[in-house]
Design an enzyme around this catalytic site. Structure first.
Site, mmCIF file in Angstrom:
data_model
loop_
_atom_site.group_PDB
_atom_site.id
_atom_site.type_symbol
_atom_site.label_atom_id
_atom_site.label_comp_id
_atom_site.label_asym_id
_atom_site.label_seq_id
_atom_site.Cartn_x
_atom_site.Cartn_y
_atom_site.Cartn_z
ATOM 1 N N LEU A 287 12.627 61.834 3.217
ATOM 2 C CA LEU A 287 12.378 62.902 4.196
ATOM 3 C C LEU A 287 11.178 63.763 3.800
ATOM 4 C CD1 LEU A 287 15.994 64.079 5.146
ATOM 5 C CD2 LEU A 287 14.393 62.743 6.541
ATOM 6 N N HIS B 57 15.871 51.316 -8.109
ATOM 7 C CA HIS B 57 14.616 50.745 -7.607
ATOM 8 C C HIS B 57 14.212 49.763 -8.697
ATOM 9 C CE1 HIS B 57 10.253 51.146 -6.132
ATOM 10 N NE2 HIS B 57 10.150 50.505 -7.271
ATOM 11 N N HIS C 23 18.654 54.827 2.699
ATOM 12 C CA HIS C 23 17.389 54.955 1.964
ATOM 13 C C HIS C 23 16.297 55.544 2.850
ATOM 14 C CE1 HIS C 23 14.930 53.019 -1.487
ATOM 15 N NE2 HIS C 23 14.225 53.989 -0.946
ATOM 16 N N ASN D 271 12.607 61.902 -4.596
ATOM 17 C CA ASN D 271 11.214 62.047 -5.056
ATOM 18 C C ASN D 271 10.413 63.015 -4.197
ATOM 19 O OD1 ASN D 271 11.185 60.275 -2.888
ATOM 20 N ND2 ASN D 271 9.567 58.979 -3.720
ATOM 21 N N ASP E 261 14.479 56.621 -7.368
ATOM 22 C CA ASP E 261 13.710 55.722 -6.496
ATOM 23 C C ASP E 261 12.246 56.118 -6.395
ATOM 24 O OD1 ASP E 261 13.495 53.506 -4.560
ATOM 25 O OD2 ASP E 261 12.884 55.128 -3.241
ATOM 26 N N ASP F 56 14.211 52.391 3.946
ATOM 27 C CA ASP F 56 13.152 52.833 3.022
ATOM 28 C C ASP F 56 12.048 53.534 3.820
ATOM 29 O OD1 ASP F 56 11.720 53.403 0.774
ATOM 30 O OD2 ASP F 56 11.186 51.344 0.271
HETATM 31 ZN ZN LIG Z 1 12.058 52.275 -3.997
#
Ligand SMILES: [Zn+2]
Lengths: 313, 437
Positions: free
Chosen positions: B72, B188, B69, B103, B161, B314
């Site tokens: 970048l 998510h 997770h 995303n 996510d 994350d």
């Molecule tokens: Zn998330």
């Protein structure tokens, strides 16, 4: 006497002694406001910036008058949230204000914690004039002053705070203040307006208005925000008012010498009826008068000199 | 052909139950032979062309870490992070593979974006990059993306996510459809209505701070829904960044029933509680938020008993524009690649987890969850290796992080466990001894 701190950010971090000092200093400043010429030269040459991100004519005016009665220069900056969204961070704003070399920034913001952040960015004093649902220390101090004047003490009193506790910075600051001075505090409201872990702030919690009124020496009604209906916090103003509004009928269950406070502005007929707001138990206007004195004391104790000067002999 | 020899280190590879002193011979990017150090009589000609020898005496040698997770940020948010800086951060944290979330801008919802990411990674990256494609077009939560095309282009999983998939029917179809490709759908899990305008965990701390809270139920409810859908469809579900004790319990019982689910937890949810928000430091703002101690304890327990499979960072770089603002307005997320191992190792030092448990969660488990065929050091494996000094400490200095963004709540902390070298495909991509100190 100066406070041994740069800022006044909340009541939570104050010690009992500091609160008592501010209250007694404020008492001596009340005399100034009663004079024909309501001005003392104590803070001449000092600059106070009132930085209000949330409109509040009442609080801003009170701070402004307090600064001017101390002969400080007061500058008001009203920032609508929309105009801040130009890519300037809070840090940028703080650094820009700092460059103008103020002695004190009074800040009101709808986001909790903003005065704390601001105080880390600037070297001058920061006074929290209300941040989100967090704290409103000058309001609690003026409330304590008002109660102390009327009752002669705070120690041992029972204070009930009624209304939207979740969103109330006034409630939080008053819980800290009154409990530090020895009062017992109960908060009351519908369960939708009482956040989790409230009792950890040092108060009792009830949803029963009758219980909150019974035995209270001081009742503090909180302003209800009509928009909260949309969040399903209460179904209608009518029902809220019926369950948690203070009117003559509910007041019958109170002590004979109860006093009633409200941080204002009031919603007549919603959280408080006109008869009660204008009635003999209400100290709402005394609160406003004391607001100026308390804020003079705050400026004095953050920016000023010795206690002797405060007497203005 | 270039050769790399890692001599005398303590090789720990939970995937094959190895823990001992070994010499590892790497050739052409793959593990050639592994010999017990005390019985290895190979004569190395020092200085031979194309031969590099790393003396790992006193160090641990691990399969390179896999982060399930990572954000970048490229394409679209290069001011926060690029594939180059993000993979450099990965390398300096011992990560040799990262799975990057969709995303970006444009969203990674079509093969051209996937290819762009992979081309960039090949040209500038210092770690293997495995893109995760969006579940729905534009992450709008409505129409499924072309999983087949995304998979063919190199995506290893699907996730929206950052944006919860609120429509249960869409999630159902995603779980069903992804079964063609055997790729997990990463959830998510958050009910956005319950989360409302919350900016931190709902509880006594949010009450004290006057900040709007996000109740555990916002996560629990969505995890329950997704587990039901995984059970209904037989699809492969991965729950991202589990943060609540309720979610741990739900996943535990789903696994016991045989539901096809894996889960991850972040180092910050394992090590911080919502008390950290007390100073209104926006580096403590993330989604899901830091929770209560009971949740932290449950997450640690979940990792220990295998309910939670992976430690995933994350890693969410944010610039000062997003963080030097009011707490309410600040963007969510912290950078995590460079502190992840040391934070996890701190739990080993505290005797909460074992070294094997954290290595497993950083290597073989994410590999299995995402079918990567990595996370193990056997003969023939891709030579992705992290070499670490468990006895050394380092002080987190945000300004020295490789990540383009410096949003870490651990600034100033002294952590134990220093990454000495990171090897990807047989090449040293990070060497602490060559960093300016
Ligand atoms: Zn998330």
């Amino acid at each position: 006497m100066r406070l041994k701190r740069k800022d006044l950010l909340g009541i939570e971090e104050l010690e009992r002694g500091e609160i008592e000092q501010i209250l007694s200093t404020a008492e001596s400043f009340k005399e100034v406001s009663a004079r024909e010429i309501k001005k003392v030269p104590t803070l001449r040459g000092k600059t106070v910036i009132n930085l209000f991100y949330e409109p509040s004519t009442r609080t801003r005016t009170s701070f402004e008058i307090a600064a001017k009665r101390m002969s400080a220069d007061a500058v008001n900056i009203s920032v609508s949230t929309s105009s801040v969204a130009k890519g300037e961070t809070l840090k940028d704003t703080a650094k820009n204000l700092e460059a103008m070399r103020p002695d004190c920034i009074v800040v009101r913001h709808l986001s909790s914690g903003t005065p704390q952040m601001l105080s880390k960015y600037v070297s001058c004093s920061v006074v929290n004039a209300g941040d989100g649902a967090h704290e409103h220390p000058s309001q609690a101090l003026l409330d304590m002053l008002t109660v102390k004047e009327k009752k002669g003490r705070i120690d041992g009193l029972k204070l009930s705070i009624i209304g939207d506790i979740t969103h109330s910075r006034v409630a939080r600051s008053n819980i800290y203040g009154f409990t530090k001075l020895g009062a017992e505090v109960t908060v009351c409201g519908p369960p939708t307006m009482i956040p989790p872990g409230m009792e950890r702030l040092g108060c009792s919690v009830t949803t029963d208005m009758t219980e909150a009124i019974r035995g209270a020496d001081v009742i503090m009604m909180l302003r209800i925000q009509m928009e909260r209906q949309k969040e399903s916090l209460f179904p209608s103003v009518r029902e809220y008012s019926r369950l948690y509004g203070l009117d003559d009928a509910k007041l019958k269950g109170a002590k004979d010498d109860v006093i009633i406070l409200h941080p204002g502005p009031i919603n007549r007929g919603v959280e408080i009826s006109s008869e009660v707001a204008d009635g003999p138990y209400s100290l709402i206007l005394d609160q406003v008068t004391n607001g100026v004195a308390v804020r003079m004391a705050i400026f004095y104790m953050l920016l000023g000199g010795t206690r002797e000067e405060a007497q203005f002999k | 052909m270039n050769r790399l020899v890692i001599k005398g280190g303590r090789l720990i590879d939970p995937s094959v139950n190895v823990d001992g002193l070994f010499n590892i011979y790497i050739m052409g990017g793959r593990v050639g032979t592994i010999k017990p150090a005390d019985r290895d009589t190979t004569e190395l000609v020092e200085g031979a062309p194309g031969l590099e020898v790393i003396d790992a005496t006193g160090l641990v040698v691990l399969p390179g870490f896999i982060d399930a997770h990572t954000h970048l940020r490229e394409p679209g948010f290069e001011y926060k992070e690029t594939i180059k800086t993000g993979t450099m951060a990965a390398s300096s944290g011992g990560f040799t593979s990262v799975l990057c979330m969709a995303n970006t801008n444009p969203v990674n919802d079509n093969a051209s974006v996937t290819r762009y990411i992979l081309d960039k990674a090949k040209a500038e990256g210092t770690a293997s990059v495995h893109p995760i494609g969006a579940v729905t077009v534009g992450q709008q939560g409505e129409r499924l993306t072309e999983f087949g095309e995304l998979k063919a282009a190199g995506c290893v999983a699907f996730s929206d996510d950052g944006v919860p998939i609120t429509d249960g029917a869409v999630m159902r179809r995603a779980l069903e459809y992804s079964m063609i490709f055997g790729a997990p759908v990463v959830s998510h899990a958050e009910d956005p209505r319950l989360a409302g305008a919350g900016v931190m965990n709902e509880g006594a701390v949010s009450t004290r701070l006057g900040l709007k809270g996000i109740p555990n139920a916002a996560e629990d409810a969505m995890v329950a829904r997704d587990l039901s859908l995984a059970e209904l469809t037989g699809g492969r579900l991965h729950i991202a960044h589990v943060s609540t004790r309720g979610a741990v319990e739900l996943i535990r019982s789903a696994k016991a029933r045989g539901v096809n689910v894996t889960a991850e937890v972040t180092p910050h949810h394992l090590t911080l509680t919502d008390e950290a928000v007390s100073g209104y430091d926006t580096f403590t703002k993330m989604n899901p938020p830091l929770r209560a101690q009971e949740d932290v304890d449950a997450l640690r327990g979940g990792l220990k008993d295998g309910t939670i499979d992976c430690i995933a960072t994350d890693h969410a770089p944010q610039s000062t524009i997003e963080k030097d603002v009011e707490f309410d307005k600040a963007a969510n997320g912290i950078v995590g690649l460079e502190t992840a191992f040391s934070l996890a190792y701190g739990l080993v030092e505290e005797r909460i987890l074992t070294l094997n448990e954290i290595i497993r969660a950083l290597t073989i488990n994410p590999s299995k969850a995402f079918l990567l065929n990595k996370g193990s050091l056997r003969v023939g494996s891709q030579a992705d290796i992290a070499i670490i000094d468990l006895n050394r400490t380092w002080k987190v200095d945000p300004s020295r992080l490789k990540s383009k963004s410096k949003n870490t709540p651990y600034g100033g902390r002294t952590l134990k466990g220093v990454v000495i070298k990171t090897v990807v495909n047989g090449s040293v991509v990070y060497d602490a001894t060559k960093e300016n100190s």
